[in-house]
Design a protein around this motif. Structure first.
Motif, PDB file in Angstrom:
ATOM      1  N   HIS A 197      26.275 -17.957 -59.196  1.00 18.88           N
ATOM      2  CA  HIS A 197      27.292 -18.090 -58.100  1.00 18.88           C
ATOM      3  C   HIS A 197      28.584 -18.817 -58.843  1.00 18.88           C
ATOM      4  O   HIS A 197      29.579 -18.933 -58.353  1.00 18.88           O
ATOM      5  CB  HIS A 197      27.076 -19.405 -57.335  1.00 18.88           C
ATOM      6  CG  HIS A 197      25.954 -19.179 -56.449  1.00 18.88           C
ATOM      7  ND1 HIS A 197      26.086 -18.195 -55.217  1.00 18.88           N
ATOM      8  CD2 HIS A 197      24.829 -19.178 -56.350  1.00 18.88           C
ATOM      9  CE1 HIS A 197      24.936 -18.327 -54.505  1.00 18.88           C
ATOM     10  NE2 HIS A 197      23.995 -19.003 -55.303  1.00 18.88           N
ATOM     11  N   SER A 220      25.475 -10.233 -59.335  1.00 16.20           N
ATOM     12  CA  SER A 220      25.000  -9.736 -58.091  1.00 16.20           C
ATOM     13  C   SER A 220      25.464 -10.326 -56.868  1.00 16.20           C
ATOM     14  O   SER A 220      25.737  -9.863 -55.835  1.00 16.20           O
ATOM     15  CB  SER A 220      23.211  -9.939 -57.973  1.00 16.20           C
ATOM     16  OG  SER A 220      23.092 -11.441 -58.440  1.00 16.20           O
ATOM     17  N   LYS A 221      25.577 -11.736 -57.003  1.00 16.60           N
ATOM     18  CA  LYS A 221      26.123 -12.570 -55.715  1.00 16.60           C
ATOM     19  C   LYS A 221      27.455 -12.243 -55.654  1.00 16.60           C
ATOM     20  O   LYS A 221      27.988 -11.979 -54.562  1.00 16.60           O
ATOM     21  CB  LYS A 221      25.701 -14.073 -55.935  1.00 16.60           C
ATOM     22  CG  LYS A 221      24.435 -14.724 -55.874  1.00 16.60           C
ATOM     23  CD  LYS A 221      23.763 -14.195 -54.929  1.00 16.60           C
ATOM     24  CE  LYS A 221      22.261 -14.823 -54.931  1.00 16.60           C
ATOM     25  NZ  LYS A 221      21.183 -14.185 -53.938  1.00 16.60           N
ATOM     26  N   ASP A 239      27.762  -9.298 -46.450  1.00 17.81           N
ATOM     27  CA  ASP A 239      27.901  -8.041 -45.330  1.00 17.81           C
ATOM     28  C   ASP A 239      29.114  -7.064 -45.741  1.00 17.81           C
ATOM     29  O   ASP A 239      29.474  -6.452 -44.820  1.00 17.81           O
ATOM     30  CB  ASP A 239      28.026  -8.358 -44.081  1.00 17.81           C
ATOM     31  CG  ASP A 239      26.609  -8.839 -43.654  1.00 17.81           C
ATOM     32  OD1 ASP A 239      25.633  -8.481 -44.283  1.00 17.81           O
ATOM     33  OD2 ASP A 239      26.387 -10.062 -42.723  1.00 17.81           O
ATOM     34  N   ARG A 290      24.266  -2.655 -41.185  1.00 13.18           N
ATOM     35  CA  ARG A 290      23.088  -2.590 -42.123  1.00 13.18           C
ATOM     36  C   ARG A 290      21.788  -2.631 -41.477  1.00 13.18           C
ATOM     37  O   ARG A 290      20.748  -2.190 -42.120  1.00 13.18           O
ATOM     38  CB  ARG A 290      23.140  -3.879 -42.880  1.00 13.18           C
ATOM     39  CG  ARG A 290      24.451  -4.256 -43.703  1.00 13.18           C
ATOM     40  CD  ARG A 290      24.608  -5.414 -44.505  1.00 13.18           C
ATOM     41  NE  ARG A 290      23.694  -5.129 -45.485  1.00 13.18           N
ATOM     42  CZ  ARG A 290      23.203  -6.369 -46.209  1.00 13.18           C
ATOM     43  NH1 ARG A 290      23.767  -7.512 -46.219  1.00 13.18           N
ATOM     44  NH2 ARG A 290      22.290  -6.200 -47.278  1.00 13.18           N
ATOM     45  N   ASN A 340      25.142 -18.957 -44.355  1.00 15.18           N
ATOM     46  CA  ASN A 340      25.829 -17.749 -45.050  1.00 15.18           C
ATOM     47  C   ASN A 340      27.350 -17.325 -44.394  1.00 15.18           C
ATOM     48  O   ASN A 340      27.089 -16.825 -43.395  1.00 15.18           O
ATOM     49  CB  ASN A 340      24.887 -16.641 -45.323  1.00 15.18           C
ATOM     50  CG  ASN A 340      25.724 -15.461 -46.178  1.00 15.18           C
ATOM     51  OD1 ASN A 340      26.787 -15.432 -46.301  1.00 15.18           O
ATOM     52  ND2 ASN A 340      24.701 -14.741 -46.603  1.00 15.18           N
ATOM     53  N   ASN A 385      27.916  -8.504 -54.644  1.00  9.52           N
ATOM     54  CA  ASN A 385      27.157  -7.984 -53.596  1.00  9.52           C
ATOM     55  C   ASN A 385      26.181  -6.788 -54.003  1.00  9.52           C
ATOM     56  O   ASN A 385      26.002  -5.541 -53.548  1.00  9.52           O
ATOM     57  CB  ASN A 385      27.598  -7.714 -52.322  1.00  9.52           C
ATOM     58  CG  ASN A 385      26.870  -7.671 -51.012  1.00  9.52           C
ATOM     59  OD1 ASN A 385      26.025  -8.180 -51.173  1.00  9.52           O
ATOM     60  ND2 ASN A 385      27.166  -6.923 -50.079  1.00  9.52           N
ATOM     61  N   ALA A 431      23.025  -7.302 -55.740  1.00  6.15           N
ATOM     62  CA  ALA A 431      21.665  -7.838 -55.651  1.00  6.15           C
ATOM     63  C   ALA A 431      20.561  -6.898 -55.738  1.00  6.15           C
ATOM     64  O   ALA A 431      19.467  -7.000 -56.468  1.00  6.15           O
ATOM     65  CB  ALA A 431      21.339  -8.964 -54.681  1.00  6.15           C
ATOM     66  N   LYS A 445      18.088  -8.854 -45.168  1.00 11.08           N
ATOM     67  CA  LYS A 445      18.952  -9.640 -44.549  1.00 11.08           C
ATOM     68  C   LYS A 445      18.745  -9.374 -42.946  1.00 11.08           C
ATOM     69  O   LYS A 445      18.515 -10.217 -41.966  1.00 11.08           O
ATOM     70  CB  LYS A 445      20.120  -9.675 -44.895  1.00 11.08           C
ATOM     71  CG  LYS A 445      21.009 -11.032 -44.139  1.00 11.08           C
ATOM     72  CD  LYS A 445      22.375 -10.805 -44.799  1.00 11.08           C
ATOM     73  CE  LYS A 445      23.348 -11.694 -44.258  1.00 11.08           C
ATOM     74  NZ  LYS A 445      24.592 -11.853 -44.864  1.00 11.08           N
ATOM     75  N   ASP A 491      23.037 -12.898 -49.297  1.00 10.48           N
ATOM     76  CA  ASP A 491      23.904 -11.530 -49.831  1.00 10.48           C
ATOM     77  C   ASP A 491      25.067 -11.425 -48.827  1.00 10.48           C
ATOM     78  O   ASP A 491      25.077 -11.897 -47.734  1.00 10.48           O
ATOM     79  CB  ASP A 491      22.932 -10.247 -49.867  1.00 10.48           C
ATOM     80  CG  ASP A 491      22.475  -9.653 -48.864  1.00 10.48           C
ATOM     81  OD1 ASP A 491      22.702 -10.109 -47.856  1.00 10.48           O
ATOM     82  OD2 ASP A 491      21.663  -8.608 -48.551  1.00 10.48           O
ATOM     83  N   SER A 517      17.519  -3.538 -45.235  1.00 12.45           N
ATOM     84  CA  SER A 517      18.236  -4.735 -45.462  1.00 12.45           C
ATOM     85  C   SER A 517      17.015  -5.823 -45.365  1.00 12.45           C
ATOM     86  O   SER A 517      16.679  -6.069 -44.083  1.00 12.45           O
ATOM     87  CB  SER A 517      19.391  -4.862 -44.694  1.00 12.45           C
ATOM     88  OG  SER A 517      19.754  -6.193 -44.889  1.00 12.45           O
TER      89      SER A 517
END
Length: 386
Positions: free
Chosen positions: A205, A232-233, A36, A13, A365, A236, A238, A20, A34, A18
């Motif tokens: 969530h 979105s969560k 991977d 990524r 995470n 993946n 978002a 993140k 988010d 990204s």
């Protein structure tokens, strides 16, 4: 037809823009929420077809979108609502901001249960309201595990103050990892209704529960409640910016819709619309169930690893989300200090509990391939062992 999904696959990524991975170089990011993993194949294929069309103008949200949303929550979660109850919006955070603007006069108090998602604080303050904290009650289960309960006595006192007009509920709760039971949610509804406090529930969530744990939509406890949901969560996506406000109360819905337009967050991304329809399908459901199994295995791996290498740091029991909450007070460092040390010396980025309203904790995470998680934990423990 059942498929095997490879969540161990490493997707590079870095260099993709990204948030993140590209915010810091040479750091394993176990921070922002988010994942991977590549999105479900049915989502990727639906987006590919949309790209092939080649025209990306303003988006009309059609019946297929509402049908997918309504059927998903009705069949999977026994949560029933109509398309007239739904306001689509680019994300949960702009949704919360619009709801606070609509339902809480400037200067009034908004109750939250801390530690909690950091954007609750900013959404309240940015709309001229006061953050009113009803702290969750920590309950130790063993030397290595703890959990949280709601402080109903505290909620009763705060709800009785006429200046406090709104409560933002986090269900499931980030970062405490709780999936609130029906009995807990019913007590929230009873206290708030008796005291004239409006409840809005952030349920982003909702799909990410551990085995044996059931998500209870707040809207099944209070059918007139305002509830915010998004794929979105769990899927993946978002960055595709799609979410929904479910507001069956006509007066509240009109006020919220006006605030959404005042804030100019009433248009959504065409790819988000396509992705939601694909996610909320039988193929999306199959992928989601496989993902949840993988996340649970990662959680068990984390518990075993930290239990062996950092036994002095208890972990909150994770009922939902992919964001374990770790007590680091025995290390003798403040959370911000530990986060800086891990970035500088271990090359691993985690979240400080301070941003959620709790000193002495960090959030990790675990929604990543096992190899990434293992390397991150090894770096953390090796650095702290020094």
């Amino acid at each position: 037809m059942s498929q095997n999904y490879n969540f161990d696959k490493i997707v590079l990524r870095r260099g993709s823009g990204s948030c993140k991975w590209d915010s810091r170089r040479n750091v394993i990011p176990l921070w922002v929420a988010d994942m991977d993993f590549q999105a479900a194949p049915c989502i990727i294929e639906a987006l590919r077809r949309r790209v092939d069309h080649g025209v990306f103008g303003y988006t009309y949200v059609d019946d297929n979108y509402y049908d997918a949303l309504i059927d998903w929550f009705s069949s999977r979660h026994l949560y029933n609502f109509s398309r007239h109850d739904v306001i689509y919006i680019p994300g949960i955070v702009p949704a919360l901001s619009a709801i606070v603007k609509a339902l809480a006069p400037a200067g009034s108090g908004v109750i939250i249960q801390t530690p909690v998602y950091n954007c609750f604080f900013s959404s309240i303050r940015n709309n001229g309201c006061r953050v009113v904290e009803n702290k969750l009650l920590r309950r130790d289960i063993s030397d290595s595990e703890f959990t949280y309960d709601m402080d109903f006595d505290g909620l009763e006192r705060l709800a009785a103050d006429p200046q406090n007009v709104l409560m933002i509920l986090c269900n499931p709760h980030n970062p405490a990892g709780r999936a609130w039971t029906r009995e807990e949610l019913e007590r929230v509804a009873e206290i708030c209704a008796r005291n004239g406090v409006t409840v809005v529930s952030d349920e982003i969530h909702n799909e990410l529960t551990m085995p044996g744990i059931r998500y209870i939509p707040y809207g099944t406890v209070d059918p007139q409640a305002t509830v915010c949901v998004s794929p979105s969560k769990a899927f993946n996506i978002a960055g595709l910016q799609i979410a929904n406000i479910i507001a069956p109360d006509e007066r509240n819905r009109q006020l919220i819709d006006r605030a959404v337009n005042i804030n100019e967050v009433c248009d959504v991304n065409p790819f988000g619309v396509v992705a939601l329809r694909a996610a909320y399908s039988s193929e999306g459901s199959e992928w989601l169930d496989a993902l949840r199994d993988y996340l649970h295995a990662n959680y068990l791996f984390l518990r075993e690893y930290l239990g062996r290498r950092l036994p002095q740091c208890p972990i909150a029991r994770l009922e939902a989300t992919y964001l374990p909450w770790v007590d680091i007070r025995a290390l003798g460092m403040e959370a911000d200090e530990l986060v800086k040390k891990l970035i500088d010396e271990a090359g691993v980025w985690v979240n400080s509990g301070i941003m959620y309203g709790a000193e002495g904790y960090v959030r990790l995470n675990i929604a990543c391939p096992r190899a990434t998680l293992e390397e991150g934990l090894e770096r953390i423990c090796d650095t702290l062992a020094k």
